[in-house]
Design an enzyme around this catalytic site. Sequence first.
Site, mmCIF file in Angstrom:
data_model
loop_
_atom_site.group_PDB
_atom_site.id
_atom_site.type_symbol
_atom_site.label_atom_id
_atom_site.label_comp_id
_atom_site.label_asym_id
_atom_site.label_seq_id
_atom_site.Cartn_x
_atom_site.Cartn_y
_atom_site.Cartn_z
ATOM 1 N N LYS A 31 -10.246 -1.743 -4.443
ATOM 2 C CA LYS A 31 -10.160 -1.731 -5.745
ATOM 3 C C LYS A 31 -11.405 -2.972 -6.307
ATOM 4 O O LYS A 31 -11.375 -3.763 -5.339
ATOM 5 C CB LYS A 31 -8.937 -2.130 -6.561
ATOM 6 C CG LYS A 31 -8.788 -1.626 -7.961
ATOM 7 C CD LYS A 31 -8.344 -0.177 -8.164
ATOM 8 C CE LYS A 31 -8.460 0.440 -9.442
ATOM 9 N NZ LYS A 31 -7.603 1.437 -9.532
HETATM 10 P P1 NAD Z 1 -9.790 4.375 -20.114
HETATM 11 O O1 NAD Z 1 -10.833 3.017 -20.128
HETATM 12 O O2 NAD Z 1 -10.629 5.714 -19.884
HETATM 13 O O3 NAD Z 1 -8.818 4.087 -21.236
HETATM 14 C C1 NAD Z 1 -7.917 2.890 -21.390
HETATM 15 C C2 NAD Z 1 -7.067 3.347 -22.498
HETATM 16 O O4 NAD Z 1 -6.248 2.277 -22.440
HETATM 17 C C3 NAD Z 1 -7.908 3.047 -23.864
HETATM 18 O O5 NAD Z 1 -7.497 3.974 -24.791
HETATM 19 C C4 NAD Z 1 -7.793 1.657 -24.382
HETATM 20 O O6 NAD Z 1 -7.872 1.636 -25.765
HETATM 21 C C5 NAD Z 1 -6.180 1.414 -23.925
HETATM 22 N N1 NAD Z 1 -5.951 0.167 -23.861
HETATM 23 C C6 NAD Z 1 -6.748 -0.959 -23.064
HETATM 24 N N2 NAD Z 1 -5.943 -1.926 -23.160
HETATM 25 C C7 NAD Z 1 -4.919 -1.826 -23.777
HETATM 26 C C8 NAD Z 1 -3.945 -2.673 -24.461
HETATM 27 N N3 NAD Z 1 -3.837 -3.971 -24.199
HETATM 28 N N4 NAD Z 1 -2.700 -2.131 -24.980
HETATM 29 C C9 NAD Z 1 -2.734 -0.669 -25.327
HETATM 30 N N5 NAD Z 1 -3.891 0.241 -24.839
HETATM 31 C C10 NAD Z 1 -4.804 -0.389 -24.293
HETATM 32 O O7 NAD Z 1 -9.099 4.213 -18.653
HETATM 33 P P2 NAD Z 1 -8.267 5.125 -17.813
HETATM 34 O O8 NAD Z 1 -9.489 5.687 -16.803
HETATM 35 O O9 NAD Z 1 -7.849 6.179 -18.579
HETATM 36 O O10 NAD Z 1 -7.323 4.400 -16.987
HETATM 37 C C11 NAD Z 1 -6.052 4.139 -17.671
HETATM 38 C C12 NAD Z 1 -4.839 3.724 -16.482
HETATM 39 O O11 NAD Z 1 -4.869 4.904 -15.591
HETATM 40 C C13 NAD Z 1 -5.259 2.448 -15.601
HETATM 41 O O12 NAD Z 1 -4.167 1.975 -15.378
HETATM 42 C C14 NAD Z 1 -6.022 3.068 -14.692
HETATM 43 O O13 NAD Z 1 -6.074 2.339 -13.383
HETATM 44 C C15 NAD Z 1 -4.962 4.353 -14.311
HETATM 45 N N6 NAD Z 1 -5.949 5.328 -13.434
HETATM 46 C C16 NAD Z 1 -6.974 6.016 -13.761
HETATM 47 C C17 NAD Z 1 -7.537 6.938 -13.152
HETATM 48 C C18 NAD Z 1 -8.817 7.598 -13.416
HETATM 49 O O14 NAD Z 1 -9.347 8.718 -12.881
HETATM 50 N N7 NAD Z 1 -9.681 7.080 -14.701
HETATM 51 C C19 NAD Z 1 -7.098 7.287 -11.905
HETATM 52 C C20 NAD Z 1 -5.759 6.816 -11.454
HETATM 53 C C21 NAD Z 1 -5.467 5.828 -12.280
#
Ligand code: NAD
Length: 429
Positions: free
Chosen positions: A114
């Site tokens: 990561k």
């Molecule tokens: P993203 O940046 O597209 O979206 C993040 C969202 O979380 C946004 O809506 C943001 O406003 C919100 N957010 C941020 N800080 C916040 C807070 N303090 N309180 C409430 N909401 C908050 O990110 P993503 O890619 O959707 O990732 C989200 C989660 O999923 C993360 O934990 C990431 O590690 C996990 N994840 C993502 C992927 C992927 O393919 N993108 C894969 C596996 C896991």
Amino acid sequence: MAVVEVVNEAPKQGMLKNVMQEFDAACDFIHLNPNIKRILSVPNNELIIHFPVRMDNGEIEIFKGYRVQHNNALGPYKGGLRYHPTIDIDSVKALAMWMTWKTSLAGLPYGGAKGGIQMDPKKYSNSELERITRRFAFALGDNIGPEHDIPAPDVNTNAQTMAWIADTYMSTKAPAERSKNMHVVTGKPVGSGGLEGRDRATGYGVFLTIRCWAENKKLDLKGRTFIVQGFGNVGYWASHFLQQVGAKLVAVQDAFGTIANVNGLEVESLLDYTTSHDGSIVGFPGSEVVANDDFFGLNCDIFIPAALGNQITEARARQIKAFLIAEGANGPTTFESEKILNERGIDIIPDILCNSGGVIGSYFEWLQNRNGELWDLDEVMTKIEKKITEVFKKVYETSQIKNIDLRLAAYVIAIERIEKAYIQRGIFP
Ligand code: NAD
């Protein structure tokens, strides 16, 4: 929107403690060989880079970037890049470790890594973000590579970020070598070596695991209510697929605030709204504003954390009304909170299973680039569905046979696979 308010100051410390507690519990349960436990308790490599970037006003700013490579016993390191102010070495170590368990559980030929940059991307222009990203990729140099360590999108990074990294990395190679390095990152735009459907792969996986869980419980998802924390890539797509089968989104919390509507928030209209409001859900027509602290206690059947880690604290675990938590985010539930949820009979689909659709999609993109193939959307979605369904079945059966929860069952499968590789191969020299 000018003001950026962080709703829940994401507790960054503690993610490492959390993953270590989960790991220790699994090691105790399977009596993991203590030598292998020692190896897996620490990352192979931890890289911290300070790099300069010229801002639009001509000034130079120094950024702090990270890449932690936890383990590569099963194949090249794999894991996302996150741009967030709370990124530090411990949180990246924790997230890298979760990647090792996730890729192992999914049966992929990958290890775990990561990385990211400690910054708030909202403070920078698009051209600044491009220079920051390219300079970071250049600084990482051959610490990443298509057969060595393959980054992907995570919080605040996307297909555009990956396109910049791929282009920068390929540009550092001799002309005849460039094209064969395209799979240095996954999650690229479809026109630039990306995979049809990679954008929705994680959210689709979240949905599929919920569907598998519901099938096992003989429960119809139609008419069920759900709430989502984070309406980014994962939160949106999970909501999209749940809405398609008749489930109802009744509340959302993001970095800007919390909104609710007991009659349902229309998912596609909410996405349209956020794209024209700097990513924020606040002010969505027909929704009422809810106090941020009240979000976790809202009435619903399913709760999908899809933002940051450590969001389900002990106090919040006592408030949650949902009967199922599907962990779209990595590490949203603390170790202590999980005990409370278990006692309350609330099921959890653990992150390393629930959000593994993303890395499974990334694996398909990597294969597609490596083999010079182009797959269509239906083919990709079918392959993801088959893979996730198989992995869910394995985890569910293990949990039933061993009488353990889904997280422990997922860890048991993941760690035993890595243990086997170490035993077969031995330790050099
Ligand atoms: P993203 O940046 O597209 O979206 C993040 C969202 O979380 C946004 O809506 C943001 O406003 C919100 N957010 C941020 N800080 C916040 C807070 N303090 N309180 C409430 N909401 C908050 O990110 P993503 O890619 O959707 O990732 C989200 C989660 O999923 C993360 O934990 C990431 O590690 C996990 N994840 C993502 C992927 C992927 O393919 N993108 C894969 C596996 C896991």
